[in-house]
Design a protein around this motif. Structure first.
Motif, PDB file in Angstrom:
ATOM      1  N   PHE A  11      42.384 -34.006 -13.678  1.00 34.28           N
ATOM      2  CA  PHE A  11      42.122 -34.585 -14.996  1.00 34.28           C
ATOM      3  C   PHE A  11      42.183 -33.516 -16.080  1.00 34.28           C
ATOM      4  O   PHE A  11      42.870 -33.671 -17.088  1.00 34.28           O
ATOM      5  N   PHE A  12      41.451 -32.413 -15.877  1.00 33.61           N
ATOM      6  CA  PHE A  12      41.410 -31.367 -16.895  1.00 33.61           C
ATOM      7  C   PHE A  12      42.760 -30.671 -17.038  1.00 33.61           C
ATOM      8  O   PHE A  12      43.152 -30.302 -18.137  1.00 33.61           O
ATOM      9  N   LYS A  13      43.474 -30.525 -15.946  1.00 35.42           N
ATOM     10  CA  LYS A  13      44.808 -29.922 -16.005  1.00 35.42           C
ATOM     11  C   LYS A  13      45.728 -30.798 -16.842  1.00 35.42           C
ATOM     12  O   LYS A  13      46.480 -30.298 -17.684  1.00 35.42           O
ATOM     13  N   ALA A  14      45.662 -32.123 -16.652  1.00 37.14           N
ATOM     14  CA  ALA A  14      46.490 -33.055 -17.413  1.00 37.14           C
ATOM     15  C   ALA A  14      46.147 -33.004 -18.900  1.00 37.14           C
ATOM     16  O   ALA A  14      47.017 -33.227 -19.751  1.00 37.14           O
ATOM     17  N   GLN A  15      44.889 -32.710 -19.219  1.00 36.98           N
ATOM     18  CA  GLN A  15      44.446 -32.625 -20.607  1.00 36.98           C
ATOM     19  C   GLN A  15      44.717 -31.248 -21.215  1.00 36.98           C
ATOM     20  O   GLN A  15      44.537 -31.059 -22.412  1.00 36.98           O
ATOM     21  N   GLY A  16      45.085 -30.286 -20.377  1.00 36.86           N
ATOM     22  CA  GLY A  16      45.299 -28.927 -20.862  1.00 36.86           C
ATOM     23  C   GLY A  16      43.993 -28.214 -21.172  1.00 36.86           C
ATOM     24  O   GLY A  16      43.942 -27.327 -22.017  1.00 36.86           O
ATOM     25  N   ILE A  17      42.925 -28.618 -20.479  1.00 39.44           N
ATOM     26  CA  ILE A  17      41.602 -28.026 -20.709  1.00 39.44           C
ATOM     27  C   ILE A  17      41.313 -27.040 -19.585  1.00 39.44           C
ATOM     28  O   ILE A  17      41.310 -27.410 -18.418  1.00 39.44           O
ATOM     29  N   THR A  18      41.078 -25.794 -19.948  1.00 39.93           N
ATOM     30  CA  THR A  18      40.826 -24.748 -18.960  1.00 39.93           C
ATOM     31  C   THR A  18      39.366 -24.727 -18.531  1.00 39.93           C
ATOM     32  O   THR A  18      38.499 -25.292 -19.206  1.00 39.93           O
ATOM     33  N   GLN A  19      39.097 -24.049 -17.431  1.00 41.77           N
ATOM     34  CA  GLN A  19      37.721 -23.880 -16.976  1.00 41.77           C
ATOM     35  C   GLN A  19      36.902 -23.120 -18.012  1.00 41.77           C
ATOM     36  O   GLN A  19      35.723 -23.414 -18.211  1.00 41.77           O
ATOM     37  N   ASP A  20      37.521 -22.168 -18.676  1.00 41.57           N
ATOM     38  CA  ASP A  20      36.823 -21.429 -19.731  1.00 41.57           C
ATOM     39  C   ASP A  20      36.410 -22.362 -20.868  1.00 41.57           C
ATOM     40  O   ASP A  20      35.295 -22.264 -21.385  1.00 41.57           O
ATOM     41  N   ALA A  21      37.302 -23.270 -21.246  1.00 47.52           N
ATOM     42  CA  ALA A  21      37.001 -24.210 -22.321  1.00 47.52           C
ATOM     43  C   ALA A  21      35.892 -25.172 -21.904  1.00 47.52           C
ATOM     44  O   ALA A  21      35.001 -25.496 -22.694  1.00 47.52           O
ATOM     45  N   ILE A  22      35.937 -25.625 -20.660  1.00 45.18           N
ATOM     46  CA  ILE A  22      34.888 -26.509 -20.137  1.00 45.18           C
ATOM     47  C   ILE A  22      33.547 -25.782 -20.183  1.00 45.18           C
ATOM     48  O   ILE A  22      32.549 -26.324 -20.657  1.00 45.18           O
TER      49      ILE A  22
END
Length: 138
Positions: A11-22
């Motif tokens: 899900f986060f990969k599809a959104q372009g959201i990194t672990q750092d951003a999370i």
């Protein structure tokens, strides 16, 4: 728990959201996020609620792995059935194709933006009322 982490990672990969951003949005370390996404750490109630607030993910799904992953869209009486991207049925009984995680996340973000805009508008009205009341007192 590993299936939950895999689905979240996708899900986060599809959104372009990194672990750092999370991690930054949650106020936790990237290492902790990594443990959650790898299934090495389990979600607690507070963290599940926070994921729901920030990313539109159902807290109950994070805790149990059951039901829909994403919060149901607000438009109409649409209900998402099944895990992840199930079939949506609106209040009139019409079956709609799944919108996908990307579209659901965008819709969730738009709802939140609309809520913020409404609160700003309400605050503006309250300020104008207070200003009128204080002018009458002078």
């Amino acid at each position: 728990m590993k299936q939950i982490g895999e689905a979240l990672t996708e899900f986060f990969k599809a959104q372009g959201i990194t672990q750092d951003a999370i991690a930054e949005r949650l106020g936790v370390s990237q290492q902790y996020v990594s443990k959650l996404l790898s299934g090495k750490a389990a979600f607690g109630k507070k963290q599940a609620q926070r994921f729901g607030e920030l990313f539109g993910i159902q807290p109950s799904w994070l805790l149990t792995g059951e039901g829909a992953m994403l919060a149901t869209p607000a438009s109409g009486n649409t209900q998402v059935i099944g895990k992840n991207n199930g079939t949506a049925i609106n209040g009139g009984g019409k079956v709609e194709a799944p919108t996908g995680a990307d579209a659901q996340f965008r819709e969730y973000a738009m709802r939140k933006d609309a809520q913020v805009d409404e609160l700003i508008s309400q605050n503006g009205r309250l300020i104008r009322i207070i200003e009128r009341l204080t002018e009458k007192d002078d």
